[in-house]
Every structure is written in C-alpha cells, then in structure tokens.
Design a protein around this motif. Sequence first.
Motif, PDB file in Angstrom:
ATOM      1  N   THR A   1      32.879  31.419  41.344  1.00 57.86           N
ATOM      2  CA  THR A   1      34.101  31.445  42.136  1.00 57.86           C
ATOM      3  C   THR A   1      33.789  32.030  43.496  1.00 57.86           C
ATOM      4  O   THR A   1      32.787  32.696  43.688  1.00 57.86           O
ATOM      5  CB  THR A   1      35.197  32.290  41.469  1.00 57.86           C
TER       6      THR A   1
ATOM      7  N   VAL B   1      35.801  33.928  47.066  1.00 58.08           N
ATOM      8  CA  VAL B   1      37.005  34.544  47.589  1.00 58.08           C
ATOM      9  C   VAL B   1      36.991  34.401  49.097  1.00 58.08           C
ATOM     10  O   VAL B   1      35.988  34.642  49.743  1.00 58.08           O
ATOM     11  CB  VAL B   1      37.062  36.035  47.206  1.00 58.08           C
TER      12      VAL B   1
ATOM     13  N   VAL C   1      39.912  30.141  46.203  1.00 59.25           N
ATOM     14  CA  VAL C   1      38.974  30.418  45.132  1.00 59.25           C
ATOM     15  C   VAL C   1      38.439  29.087  44.641  1.00 59.25           C
ATOM     16  O   VAL C   1      39.192  28.240  44.184  1.00 59.25           O
ATOM     17  CB  VAL C   1      39.669  31.172  43.979  1.00 59.25           C
TER      18      VAL C   1
ATOM     19  N   PHE D   1      43.451  34.959  36.371  1.00 59.45           N
ATOM     20  CA  PHE D   1      43.558  35.372  37.766  1.00 59.45           C
ATOM     21  C   PHE D   1      44.981  35.875  38.006  1.00 59.45           C
ATOM     22  O   PHE D   1      45.924  35.393  37.372  1.00 59.45           O
ATOM     23  CB  PHE D   1      43.260  34.202  38.713  1.00 59.45           C
TER      24      PHE D   1
ATOM     25  N   GLU E   1      47.784  37.013  41.285  1.00 58.93           N
ATOM     26  CA  GLU E   1      48.063  37.105  42.713  1.00 58.93           C
ATOM     27  C   GLU E   1      49.438  37.741  42.904  1.00 58.93           C
ATOM     28  O   GLU E   1      50.420  37.352  42.264  1.00 58.93           O
ATOM     29  CB  GLU E   1      47.988  35.737  43.388  1.00 58.93           C
TER      30      GLU E   1
ATOM     31  N   GLU F   1      39.335  37.830  36.043  1.00 58.60           N
ATOM     32  CA  GLU F   1      38.345  37.630  37.089  1.00 58.60           C
ATOM     33  C   GLU F   1      38.764  38.220  38.431  1.00 58.60           C
ATOM     34  O   GLU F   1      37.937  38.763  39.160  1.00 58.60           O
ATOM     35  CB  GLU F   1      38.088  36.126  37.278  1.00 58.60           C
ATOM     36  N   LEU F   2      40.043  38.084  38.799  1.00 57.15           N
ATOM     37  CA  LEU F   2      40.436  38.436  40.161  1.00 57.15           C
ATOM     38  C   LEU F   2      41.880  38.907  40.207  1.00 57.15           C
ATOM     39  O   LEU F   2      42.764  38.291  39.605  1.00 57.15           O
ATOM     40  CB  LEU F   2      40.271  37.214  41.083  1.00 57.15           C
TER      41      LEU F   2
ATOM     42  N   ARG G   1      44.358  39.517  43.373  1.00 56.83           N
ATOM     43  CA  ARG G   1      44.512  39.375  44.827  1.00 56.83           C
ATOM     44  C   ARG G   1      45.932  39.801  45.197  1.00 56.83           C
ATOM     45  O   ARG G   1      46.901  39.302  44.637  1.00 56.83           O
ATOM     46  CB  ARG G   1      44.263  37.948  45.267  1.00 56.83           C
TER      47      ARG G   1
ATOM     48  N   HIS H   1      37.679  42.506  37.296  1.00 57.72           N
ATOM     49  CA  HIS H   1      36.314  42.314  37.782  1.00 57.72           C
ATOM     50  C   HIS H   1      36.233  42.353  39.300  1.00 57.72           C
ATOM     51  O   HIS H   1      35.280  42.873  39.861  1.00 57.72           O
ATOM     52  CB  HIS H   1      35.746  40.992  37.258  1.00 57.72           C
ATOM     53  N   ARG H   2      37.232  41.761  39.973  1.00 57.59           N
ATOM     54  CA  ARG H   2      37.247  41.765  41.435  1.00 57.59           C
ATOM     55  C   ARG H   2      38.671  42.023  41.910  1.00 57.59           C
ATOM     56  O   ARG H   2      39.636  41.559  41.299  1.00 57.59           O
ATOM     57  CB  ARG H   2      36.762  40.427  42.005  1.00 57.59           C
TER      58      ARG H   2
ATOM     59  N   VAL I   1      40.983  41.966  45.595  1.00 60.45           N
ATOM     60  CA  VAL I   1      41.092  41.646  47.021  1.00 60.45           C
ATOM     61  C   VAL I   1      42.437  42.177  47.502  1.00 60.45           C
ATOM     62  O   VAL I   1      43.485  41.794  46.962  1.00 60.45           O
ATOM     63  CB  VAL I   1      40.994  40.133  47.275  1.00 60.45           C
TER      64      VAL I   1
END
Length: 265
Positions: A16, A18, A22, A119, A121, A207-208, A210, A231-232, A234
């Motif tokens: 993936t 960023v 993605v 994911f 957001e 995973e993310l 945001r 894991h990540r 933003v």
Amino acid sequence: GTAGKRRPGGAAAVATAVGAGVGARAAGDAVPEGHAAPEQALSSAPRRVPQKYSASASPLLREVHLNHSDVVEYHLRSGVVLRTPWKVNLTRVYFGDRLVGFLTPEAELYFPPVVTRVFMEVGLGNRSSMEALLDTDPSAYVFGFQGVLGGLAVRPRSTRYKLIHADVALNTGWMSFHSKPGGPSSRMATLRLQDLLNLIPEDLDVELLRTSRGNDYTVVYSAYSQKSRLHRVVVQLQDIPMDHPSKRFPKQANTTVAASKLLQR
C-alpha cells in the motif's frame, strides 16, 4: 503506530502507499513467497459466518440500564462493554440507528472471508479517500467516520465500506455543538476507536488510520489499549508556531505539540 498481530501469510502480501491515495497490488504483480493473494483468501481463510441466533450462542450476555439516565450498557461474551449510542440486538450491532454489522458468538464483527485488512478514515470532507483502494483490492475493508449527517457528499458504493455517523473522541456518548455562533445547539454522537477495535477480530490487520479533522492526536488516543493494532497513522497538522497569526485554528495542536503528546502515550 506499532505493529500488532499479523495473520501468517496474510496481509503483508499486498503493498500500500500513503499520499494522494492508498494503492493496491496491480494485476499480475508477483506475490511474495509464503503469502496468499487476496483473491486466494476466499478459499483459504476461515469463514466467520454469523450463526442462527440462539441463547447459548448469543454474543450478548446482558443489558444494564443505568439509573436516572437513558444510557444502556451492553455486556458482551468477550468481556467488552459497549454504551449508548451503541446498541446490540441479538446478533446485530448498531451505532445510533444505523447497522454496523453482525456479531459472531465470540462477540466479534463478521467480515467476508476475503477481507484481511481494515482501514479507517476520520474527517471525510466531500468524498472518501479510499475509493481507489476498494475498487482494486478485494482484501480491504474501510470504516469511515463523519460527525455531521450528510457531511459526505460522495460515498463509495462498495459493500466493504461502512460509514459511521460519529465524531471520534476520547469517550463514547454525545456532544453538543453550534453550527454557527449564536445558532441553535445540536447534538452529535461520539465514538472512541477502542470500542470498534475491540469488535474487530485480532487476526485482521488494521493497516491504516487516516485522520484530517483537527486535534488529530486525540483520535489516536481514543484507541487506548488497542493502539498497538494500528500499523500506520496519518494525521493532518499545521507545522507553524502555536501563536502564529496565520494559524487557521489557533487552539489546535501544531506538529510539535501533537508529536510530544503522542510520545507521552
């Protein structure tokens, strides 16, 4: 974020990116040895199928109506406790009046077997930033959070996208706000990420996260004991001094303040 538990031979197979969006593994790209491609997961992953309701298999142990309030606690078989605006009805779990999903007897959200990565957001503006991901990666499932009803003009049509009408905050409940100075007060639901993360099976990679809605470090805080599963992360920040005259939102943390606060946690 720090790495959480990963399913052997699962989510790491798909790259993936960023930034503007993605990305996902392009058709025909090689899959690292020992990993399963998302399209293969349908046959290889365990199928978490919601069972027909029975008292012995119910994810809900009991409901507790708190005295002198309209707050209800839902005590799940896993030990997780959800509070209003959450609602659990047999195997269905709602936030406010909107269905979030179905619970297994272990009080975990059911996901299609092909899904291996989640994911999130927060603060969507006019459209989701995950549309391209959903179109190209069948292993991805996305939760979107938007505090004000109707705030998201364009919603992904994918069945692997779930929009939750709530602002992410340190506590689950309700908050009052004014859409304009001197205007009438409105009420908005708030949700802490820990509640949702508690319902996501541990073998699914988050995973993310945001977020782009201001005071973004508090969104990360709200994961509490589940932060290690992210894991990540933003976040959107202004990299200028707190007292700078051009700072758009004077009370919101800048990069230095937010980094310091996140390190403290």
